[in-house]
Design a protein around this motif. Structure first.
Motif, PDB file in Angstrom:
ATOM      1  N   TYR A  41       0.825  -1.209   0.000  1.00 11.32           N
ATOM      2  CA  TYR A  41       0.000   0.000   0.000  1.00 11.32           C
ATOM      3  C   TYR A  41       0.857   1.255   0.000  1.00 11.32           C
ATOM      4  O   TYR A  41       0.650   2.170  -0.802  1.00 11.32           O
ATOM      5  CB  TYR A  41      -0.935  -0.019   1.215  1.00 11.32           C
TER       6      TYR A  41
ATOM      7  N   GLY B 202     -11.571   6.164   0.262  1.00 11.85           N
ATOM      8  CA  GLY B 202     -11.246   4.806  -0.151  1.00 11.85           C
ATOM      9  C   GLY B 202     -12.507   3.968  -0.311  1.00 11.85           C
ATOM     10  O   GLY B 202     -13.607   4.395   0.067  1.00 11.85           O
TER      11      GLY B 202
ATOM     12  N   ASP C 158      -7.404   5.064  -7.230  1.00 10.82           N
ATOM     13  CA  ASP C 158      -6.250   4.567  -6.495  1.00 10.82           C
ATOM     14  C   ASP C 158      -5.439   5.784  -6.058  1.00 10.82           C
ATOM     15  O   ASP C 158      -5.880   6.932  -6.204  1.00 10.82           O
ATOM     16  CB  ASP C 158      -5.427   3.603  -7.340  1.00 10.82           C
ATOM     17  N   THR C 159      -4.250   5.566  -5.511  1.00  9.38           N
ATOM     18  CA  THR C 159      -3.447   6.682  -5.002  1.00  9.38           C
ATOM     19  C   THR C 159      -3.113   7.689  -6.092  1.00  9.38           C
ATOM     20  O   THR C 159      -3.227   8.905  -5.899  1.00  9.38           O
ATOM     21  CB  THR C 159      -2.147   6.145  -4.366  1.00  9.38           C
TER      22      THR C 159
END
Length: 354
Positions: A42, A222, A248-249
């Motif tokens: 992560y 998230g 996503d990030t």
């Protein structure tokens, strides 16, 4: 030095983001060196596209087992690293490097069980009463331990074109008001808080931003936070784009970059936004928060923090019964903070054109 390993398997995404100046400082001093990085899957997203990183190793846990540590020590020994820096120490990691026979090992001091394994020891300022130093500069102490010059460096995060394209597609569904695009990430990533998170507070913020600024509002989060963001938007009863679970990030950073101001309780999305050049409203509501240490850097930032707390002397966010401290920050404070950031952004654009 020709090969350097950085190990950071602890903390969250924000912790690794704030350690990226370490990578750049090493590259500036050893431009020909290969720099590798070990992180959890992560948090490795923070350095996935970093131009100074050659190889990324991932491990599943913050603290690996002893058998895993010894297995990794054999793998690392074959790589023949000249130096390794452990930015979040624990015993298995310290002995992993020790048994890998890496000549220069930089890590935390003051730990009886493993600090002796390091050849260069770092005194962690925050453990000795320092509440003012920013964490990104604390991390650079690991480079300073090697007695090499360290310039002023900011955290770095690279957004790929694919993420920018995805963000633009997602933002096409943004409500078409006349006001500024304002992003809100209304959670801190704390597990098991869905039933007690003060959603009405964030709903009031959205309502104030819409009513006073006619803001075009996008809410992020998230996948596990979709229920929270949905409830907040339902309570606000104003037009919002809910992108929780859609990014996503990399795409989250790209969405933030589409905003004129990004609002976030102290957590990694605030760092992603500011590092990407977005004016950021950084909320430090908890008594145990340390704004000077953890505030976002890289763009204009306004910090909002209560002046008093109703909780007991000790504040532990993982055990907080109601997060009532957020109720002390009203929508008007948020609006005023956003206005200040919008003005600072206008001034920055004016200075860049001159």
């Amino acid at each position: 030095m020709q090969k350097i390993l950085i190990v950071h398997t602890g903390g969250g995404l924000g912790d690794v983001l704030l350690s990226t100046p370490v990578i750049e400082a090493l590259k500036l001093n050893y431009p020909e060196a290969q720099i590798d990085f070990m992180a959890r899957p992560y948090t490795s997203a923070a350095i996935k596209n970093n131009p100074f990183i050659h190889t990324i190793y991932t491990v599943d846990k913050e603290k690996m087992s002893w058998s895993e540590a010894f297995s990794w020590s054999r793998k690392l020994a074959k790589q023949k690293y000249d130096a390794a820096l452990v930015l979040w120490s624990n015993s298995p990691l310290a002995f992993m490097l020790y048994f890998a026979r890496i000549p220069i090992r930089v890590g935390q001091d003051s730990r009886f069980s493993y600090s002796w394994t390091y050849t260069h020891k770092v005194r962690i300022r925050s453990e000795h009463g320092d509440e003012q130093s920013h964490w990104s500069d604390v991390m650079l102490d690991y480079v300073r331990a090697l007695n090499i010059p360290v310039p002023q460096l900011k955290p770095r995060f690279v957004i790929p074109e694919t993420a920018i394209h995805k963000a633009k597609q997602l933002m096409q569904a943004l409500p078409q008001n006349s006001g500024p695009i304002i992003g809100l990430h209304p959670s801190k990533g704390i597990s098991n808080v869905a039933k007690i998170w003060p959603t009405s507070v964030f709903a009031d913020w959205l309502k104030a931003l819409y009513q006073q600024l006619q803001a075009r509002l996008v809410v992020t989060g998230g996948p596990q936070e979709r229920d929270i963001t949905t409830k907040i938007i339902e309570e606000a009863q104003v037009p919002c784009l809910n992108l929780a679970g859609e990014t996503d990030t990399e795409a989250l950073a790209a969405v933030a970059k589409q905003c004129q101001v990004f609002i976030c309780p102290d957590s990694s999305p605030a760092h992603l936004a500011a590092i990407s050049g977005v004016p950021t409203l950084d909320i430090f509501a908890l008594k145990s928060d340390f704004p000077n240490r953890w505030k976002a850097v890289g763009a204009p930032v306004v910090v909002i923090r209560p002046t008093t707390w109703k909780c007991q002397r000790i504040c532990c966010k993982e055990k907080c019964p109601d997060f009532s401290c957020y109720k002390q920050i009203d929508g008007q404070q948020i609006v005023e903070g956003v206005k200040q950031l919008l003005q600072s952004d206008i001034q920055t654009e004016s200075q860049e054109k001159q």
